[in-house]
Scaffold this motif. Structure first.
Motif, PDB file in Angstrom:
ATOM      1  N   LEU A  76      40.712  42.316  46.660  1.00  0.00           N
ATOM      2  CA  LEU A  76      39.987  42.836  45.505  1.00  0.00           C
ATOM      3  C   LEU A  76      38.479  42.668  45.683  1.00  0.00           C
ATOM      4  O   LEU A  76      37.708  43.557  45.333  1.00  0.00           O
ATOM      5  N   ALA A  77      38.063  41.553  46.259  1.00  0.00           N
ATOM      6  CA  ALA A  77      36.634  41.345  46.514  1.00  0.00           C
ATOM      7  C   ALA A  77      36.109  42.392  47.493  1.00  0.00           C
ATOM      8  O   ALA A  77      34.967  42.832  47.386  1.00  0.00           O
ATOM      9  N   ASN A  80      36.316  45.926  45.234  1.00  0.00           N
ATOM     10  CA  ASN A  80      35.430  46.058  44.076  1.00  0.00           C
ATOM     11  C   ASN A  80      34.971  44.667  43.639  1.00  0.00           C
ATOM     12  O   ASN A  80      35.631  44.009  42.834  1.00  0.00           O
ATOM     13  N   ILE A  81      33.833  44.237  44.154  1.00  0.00           N
ATOM     14  CA  ILE A  81      33.345  42.884  43.865  1.00  0.00           C
ATOM     15  C   ILE A  81      33.051  42.710  42.378  1.00  0.00           C
ATOM     16  O   ILE A  81      33.257  41.631  41.828  1.00  0.00           O
ATOM     17  N   ALA A  82      32.594  43.759  41.708  1.00  0.00           N
ATOM     18  CA  ALA A  82      32.294  43.634  40.280  1.00  0.00           C
ATOM     19  C   ALA A  82      33.566  43.311  39.491  1.00  0.00           C
ATOM     20  O   ALA A  82      33.556  42.440  38.619  1.00  0.00           O
ATOM     21  N   LYS A  87      37.218  39.418  36.683  1.00  0.00           N
ATOM     22  CA  LYS A  87      38.525  38.748  36.618  1.00  0.00           C
ATOM     23  C   LYS A  87      38.421  37.242  36.815  1.00  0.00           C
ATOM     24  O   LYS A  87      39.296  36.498  36.389  1.00  0.00           O
ATOM     25  N   HIS A  88      37.344  36.794  37.471  1.00  0.00           N
ATOM     26  CA  HIS A  88      37.151  35.359  37.715  1.00  0.00           C
ATOM     27  C   HIS A  88      36.090  34.771  36.786  1.00  0.00           C
ATOM     28  O   HIS A  88      35.487  33.738  37.085  1.00  0.00           O
ATOM     29  N   GLY A  93      27.505  30.931  42.057  1.00  0.00           N
ATOM     30  CA  GLY A  93      27.490  31.191  43.488  1.00  0.00           C
ATOM     31  C   GLY A  93      27.168  32.631  43.830  1.00  0.00           C
ATOM     32  O   GLY A  93      27.202  33.026  44.988  1.00  0.00           O
ATOM     33  N   PHE A  94      26.833  33.416  42.808  1.00  0.00           N
ATOM     34  CA  PHE A  94      26.458  34.815  43.009  1.00  0.00           C
ATOM     35  C   PHE A  94      25.118  35.067  42.331  1.00  0.00           C
ATOM     36  O   PHE A  94      24.763  34.395  41.364  1.00  0.00           O
TER      37      PHE A  94
END
Length: 127
Positions: A76-77, A80-82, A87-88, A93-94
């Motif tokens: 999934l990362a 689509n990282i968004a 979801k997390h 860390g971003f």
């Protein structure tokens, strides 16, 4: 006469199939854009380096690196990282960087040692 009609039907079917694929792609990209806008808001909606706010120019950066390993480990990362960030619950860390700052920090000239040119002192000289 029937041959021409059959060709027209096949041509129409091919066009409709192509149109359907394009319509689905647009719908998917529209959802991806909505996810990106939500995630951008959660991380401040501006490049932390230069202040760029145009959503089309903003990217998500793994602070301290590790993006490649993250994309390899989590499908999934990679896709689509968004959506992954949503979801997390928008983990730490971003950060947001515009394309230019992200490129300069990740793969910029080695003499800058991973520092964006916006962060250099005004009297810095390359020569």
């Amino acid at each position: 006469m029937q041959c021409c009609l059959l060709e027209q039907i096949l041509c129409y079917a091919m066009l409709m199939h192509r149109f359907s694929k394009q319509r689905n792609a647009i719908a998917k990209s529209s959802k991806a854009w909505k996810y990106k806008l939500i995630a951008l808001q959660a991380y401040g909606a501006a490049c932390v380096c230069c202040g760029e706010t145009e959503p089309a120019f903003l990217t998500f950066d793994h602070i301290g690196g590790g993006g490649e390993q993250h994309r390899k480990a989590d499908p999934l990362a990679r896709k689509n990282i968004a959506l992954w960030l949503i979801k997390h619950s928008f983990p730490e860390g971003f950060r947001l960087l515009c394309f230019c700052c992200h490129k300069a920090i990740d793969t910029g000239p080695r003499h800058l040692h991973g520092i964006c040119p916006h962060q250099l002192p005004s009297n810095f000289s390359l020569g």
